[in-house]
Motif scaffolding. Structure first.
Motif, PDB file in Angstrom:
ATOM      1  N   ARG A 139       4.690  -0.477  -8.377  1.00 22.40           N
ATOM      2  CA  ARG A 139       5.821  -0.072  -9.219  1.00 22.40           C
ATOM      3  C   ARG A 139       6.778   0.827  -8.452  1.00 22.40           C
ATOM      4  O   ARG A 139       8.008   0.675  -8.537  1.00 22.40           O
ATOM      5  CB  ARG A 139       5.305   0.672 -10.464  1.00 22.40           C
ATOM      6  CG  ARG A 139       4.599  -0.186 -11.483  1.00 22.40           C
ATOM      7  CD  ARG A 139       4.440   0.565 -12.799  1.00 22.40           C
ATOM      8  NE  ARG A 139       3.643  -0.206 -13.747  1.00 22.40           N
ATOM      9  CZ  ARG A 139       2.389   0.080 -14.077  1.00 22.40           C
ATOM     10  NH1 ARG A 139       1.794   1.131 -13.538  1.00 22.40           N
ATOM     11  NH2 ARG A 139       1.741  -0.667 -14.944  1.00 22.40           N
ATOM     12  N   GLU A 161      -5.602   0.133 -10.298  1.00 22.33           N
ATOM     13  CA  GLU A 161      -4.480   0.794 -10.953  1.00 22.33           C
ATOM     14  C   GLU A 161      -3.644   1.579  -9.952  1.00 22.33           C
ATOM     15  O   GLU A 161      -2.415   1.663 -10.081  1.00 22.33           O
ATOM     16  CB  GLU A 161      -4.978   1.726 -12.061  1.00 22.33           C
ATOM     17  CG  GLU A 161      -3.870   2.274 -12.937  1.00 22.33           C
ATOM     18  CD  GLU A 161      -3.028   1.185 -13.593  1.00 22.33           C
ATOM     19  OE1 GLU A 161      -1.791   1.334 -13.611  1.00 22.33           O
ATOM     20  OE2 GLU A 161      -3.597   0.192 -14.078  1.00 22.33           O
ATOM     21  N   GLY A 189      -1.947  -3.695 -14.490  1.00 21.44           N
ATOM     22  CA  GLY A 189      -3.325  -3.883 -14.071  1.00 21.44           C
ATOM     23  C   GLY A 189      -4.062  -4.890 -14.930  1.00 21.44           C
ATOM     24  O   GLY A 189      -3.743  -5.088 -16.103  1.00 21.44           O
ATOM     25  N   GLY A 191       2.377  -4.834  -3.879  1.00 19.54           N
ATOM     26  CA  GLY A 191       3.556  -5.569  -4.313  1.00 19.54           C
ATOM     27  C   GLY A 191       4.300  -6.338  -3.247  1.00 19.54           C
ATOM     28  O   GLY A 191       5.418  -6.798  -3.488  1.00 19.54           O
ATOM     29  N   CYS A 217       4.914  -4.943 -13.154  1.00 18.42           N
ATOM     30  CA  CYS A 217       3.620  -4.668 -12.532  1.00 18.42           C
ATOM     31  C   CYS A 217       2.650  -4.112 -13.564  1.00 18.42           C
ATOM     32  O   CYS A 217       2.989  -3.178 -14.297  1.00 18.42           O
ATOM     33  CB  CYS A 217       3.764  -3.645 -11.404  1.00 18.42           C
ATOM     34  SG  CYS A 217       4.984  -4.062 -10.146  1.00 18.42           S
ATOM     35  N   THR A 252      -1.647  -8.474  -6.175  1.00 19.37           N
ATOM     36  CA  THR A 252      -0.404  -7.955  -5.603  1.00 19.37           C
ATOM     37  C   THR A 252      -0.602  -6.816  -4.626  1.00 19.37           C
ATOM     38  O   THR A 252       0.241  -6.559  -3.783  1.00 19.37           O
ATOM     39  CB  THR A 252       0.560  -7.528  -6.725  1.00 19.37           C
ATOM     40  OG1 THR A 252       1.855  -7.382  -6.178  1.00 19.37           O
ATOM     41  CG2 THR A 252       0.104  -6.236  -7.395  1.00 19.37           C
ATOM     42  N   VAL A 294      -1.356  -0.820  -8.345  1.00 18.80           N
ATOM     43  CA  VAL A 294      -0.281  -1.190  -9.263  1.00 18.80           C
ATOM     44  C   VAL A 294       0.782  -0.095  -9.324  1.00 18.80           C
ATOM     45  O   VAL A 294       1.986  -0.374  -9.336  1.00 18.80           O
ATOM     46  CB  VAL A 294      -0.850  -1.478 -10.666  1.00 18.80           C
ATOM     47  CG1 VAL A 294       0.275  -1.644 -11.684  1.00 18.80           C
ATOM     48  CG2 VAL A 294      -1.705  -2.739 -10.637  1.00 18.80           C
ATOM     49  N   VAL A 318       0.194  -8.440 -10.647  1.00 17.30           N
ATOM     50  CA  VAL A 318      -0.999  -7.841 -11.253  1.00 17.30           C
ATOM     51  C   VAL A 318      -2.035  -7.536 -10.183  1.00 17.30           C
ATOM     52  O   VAL A 318      -2.067  -8.151  -9.111  1.00 17.30           O
ATOM     53  CB  VAL A 318      -1.616  -8.772 -12.323  1.00 17.30           C
ATOM     54  CG1 VAL A 318      -0.621  -9.041 -13.436  1.00 17.30           C
ATOM     55  CG2 VAL A 318      -2.089 -10.070 -11.705  1.00 17.30           C
ATOM     56  N   ASP A 319      -2.898  -6.567 -10.495  1.00 11.46           N
ATOM     57  CA  ASP A 319      -3.978  -6.203  -9.578  1.00 11.46           C
ATOM     58  C   ASP A 319      -5.059  -5.472 -10.376  1.00 11.46           C
ATOM     59  O   ASP A 319      -4.768  -4.873 -11.425  1.00 11.46           O
ATOM     60  CB  ASP A 319      -3.467  -5.303  -8.452  1.00 11.46           C
ATOM     61  CG  ASP A 319      -4.371  -5.333  -7.230  1.00 11.46           C
ATOM     62  OD1 ASP A 319      -4.039  -6.040  -6.260  1.00 11.46           O
ATOM     63  OD2 ASP A 319      -5.419  -4.657  -7.258  1.00 11.46           O
TER      64      ASP A 319
END
Length: 470
Positions: free
Chosen positions: A273, A266, A289, A245, A287, A242, A269, A262-263
């Motif tokens: 978010r 962190e 990790g 996102g 969202c 992502t 992510v 997901v990714d």
């Protein structure tokens, strides 16, 4: 009357001459017969055929296998500030023509396609991000960068500054060090923050141009994200890579019932978010990790069912998981096709093949090489070629013959495959920064070639053009 030539020269083989005359913008080390005159690394040199024909002028590189990156095929060009001003104006005018008012975040300069070898300039609202990958452009950036900012500001665009993202290893092949940081414009103080906000397809994002991937955000996926929004209504979506996102948020804006993003990063992510919250989508975009791409695929196996699975660029190491999930990848060389075939085992392995008969990858840069590559791929027992696609660079507006030559090569290439009985499914040709005569576009559509991202040079009613700009 041609201007007197005062540049040192590279004498090019017949094969290299043919590539250049067909539109290729690079001359490789192996195609140089000899050099006449000294030239500093990044300096200007003329390319000349064995028979003495002028082929073009470009940036010389002592260390790269790309020995010359062509700037111009016009012997009368003078490479002064006015030359770069014209190139910049053309690139900016082209974006405004193609994108209309939607130009607050876009790729303003796309390397060779816009006549700036090795230079990328992305615009993120009030910040420009540059990546300079050729020694020649590095040496002229102090001319080009201030001119670009002046051009944009005179057109009413707010630009706070330029951030350089030269933290890529490929610079070392040209004898340049990696670096990143603010480019200091004459008489100005760099901005305090490398974070800005953009709006793309109606979605707002915070973009960190210093720490984000590539130049900060994947602008080239803009219309693919919009396509996902159109497909996602009422669907459950899993976005496996992502980043910040972007695909996930477009899916949610398009009416997706639920989106899982997901990714492995962190920090990415967290920004995803924040972007979801900024757009009021936190209730529909989840969202989190994951340790690896494999873990993202495991989500499908452990009860999280989705109607749409979104993937970023995938490596050969992921082919077994892609095959297991019934996902059809694109392959860019014979090695990738062999890896896909092995991953599929006794099963079928459908794929698309990238064929750049005018630029690179399979077929580079000779039609015969491309034909042999596809013949070998087709001979792999379980490979099912569902389509081929190609992307060509733009020729100068004054030189439509180069663009037309590349289009002709694609037609000849696909005809040869047909004659040999090699089924390749869909035939797709893209030239998003190209020049194409309208009659040629209609002819190719009638021949069954899908054209996308191509805009004709004629002033015509675009609603009557059988093209799909995506």
């Amino acid at each position: 009357m041609k201007a007197q030539r005062n540049f040192p020269r590279l004498i090019i083989t017949a094969k290299g001459t043919r590539w250049v005359e067909q539109g290729h913008p690079w001359i490789y080390e192996g195609e140089v017969i000899r050099q006449e005159g000294d030239c500093e690394n990044g300096g200007l040199m003329d390319a000349v055929s064995e028979k003495g024909k002028y082929l073009g002028t470009g940036f010389f590189s002592k260390y790269s296998k790309i020995r010359l990156r062509l700037l111009s095929r016009n012997a009368n060009d003078r490479f002064d500030a006015a030359f770069w001003q014209r190139r910049l104006q053309y690139a900016w005018d082209y974006r405004k023509t193609v994108m209309g008012d939607d130009i607050s975040c876009c790729r303003i300069i796309f390397g060779e396609a816009d006549g700036f070898p090795g230079l990328t300039v992305d615009r993120f609202s009030d910040l420009l991000v540059t990546q300079t990958l050729s020694i020649g452009m590095e040496q002229v950036k102090d001319t080009v960068f201030p001119l670009l900012v002046e051009l944009l500001r005179q057109d009413g665009q707010e630009i706070r500054g330029i951030f350089e993202r030269n933290d890529v290893a490929i610079r070392e092949l040209e004898g340049m060090a990696q670096n990143k940081g603010w480019y200091v414009l004459p008489g100005e103080t760099p901005p305090e923050s490398p974070v800005t906000e953009i709006c793309e397809n109606g979605v707002y994002y915070a973009v960190d141009v210093e720490n984000g991937q590539k130049t900060g955000f994947f602008l080239d996926q803009k219309y693919n994200r919009l396509a996902v929004a159109r497909l996602a209504k009422g669907k459950r979506v899993l976005d496996c890579f992502t980043h910040t996102g972007s695909f996930a948020l477009n899916a949610a804006m398009g009416g997706a019932a639920h989106v899982t993003a997901v990714d492995v990063s962190e920090s990415a992510v967290e920004m995803a978010r924040a972007n979801a919250a900024r757009n009021g989508l936190s209730d529909r975009v989840e969202c989190f990790g994951v340790a690896s791409a494999y873990e993202a695929f495991e989500l499908r196996k452990n009860g999280i069912e989705n109607d749409i699975l979104i993937l970023g660029g995938t490596s050969k190491e992921l082919f077994p998981e892609l095959v297991a999930c019934g996902i059809m990848p694109s392959v860019f060389d014979e090695g990738a096709a062999e890896a896909l075939s092995a991953a599929a085992g006794d099963g079928a392995a459908p794929c698309f093949i990238a064929v750049d008969t005018g630029m690179s990858r399979i077929g580079f840069p000779d039609d015969t090489n491309g034909f042999e590559s596809i013949r070998k791929i087709a001979s792999l027992g379980n490979i099912a070629i569902k389509g081929i696609f190609s992307h060509f660079a733009r020729a100068d507006e004054a030189d439509k013959t180069s663009a037309q030559a590349q289009l002709t090569r694609f037609r000849r290439f696909t005809s040869r495959l047909d004659a040999a009985g090699i089924s390749v499914g869909l035939k797709c040709l893209s030239n998003s920064a190209g020049i194409m005569e309208l009659d040629a576009a209609f002819d190719m559509v009638r021949e069954g070639i899908i054209l996308y991202g191509i805009y004709p040079s004629d002033e015509v009613d675009r609603t009557k053009i059988p093209l799909r700009p995506v």
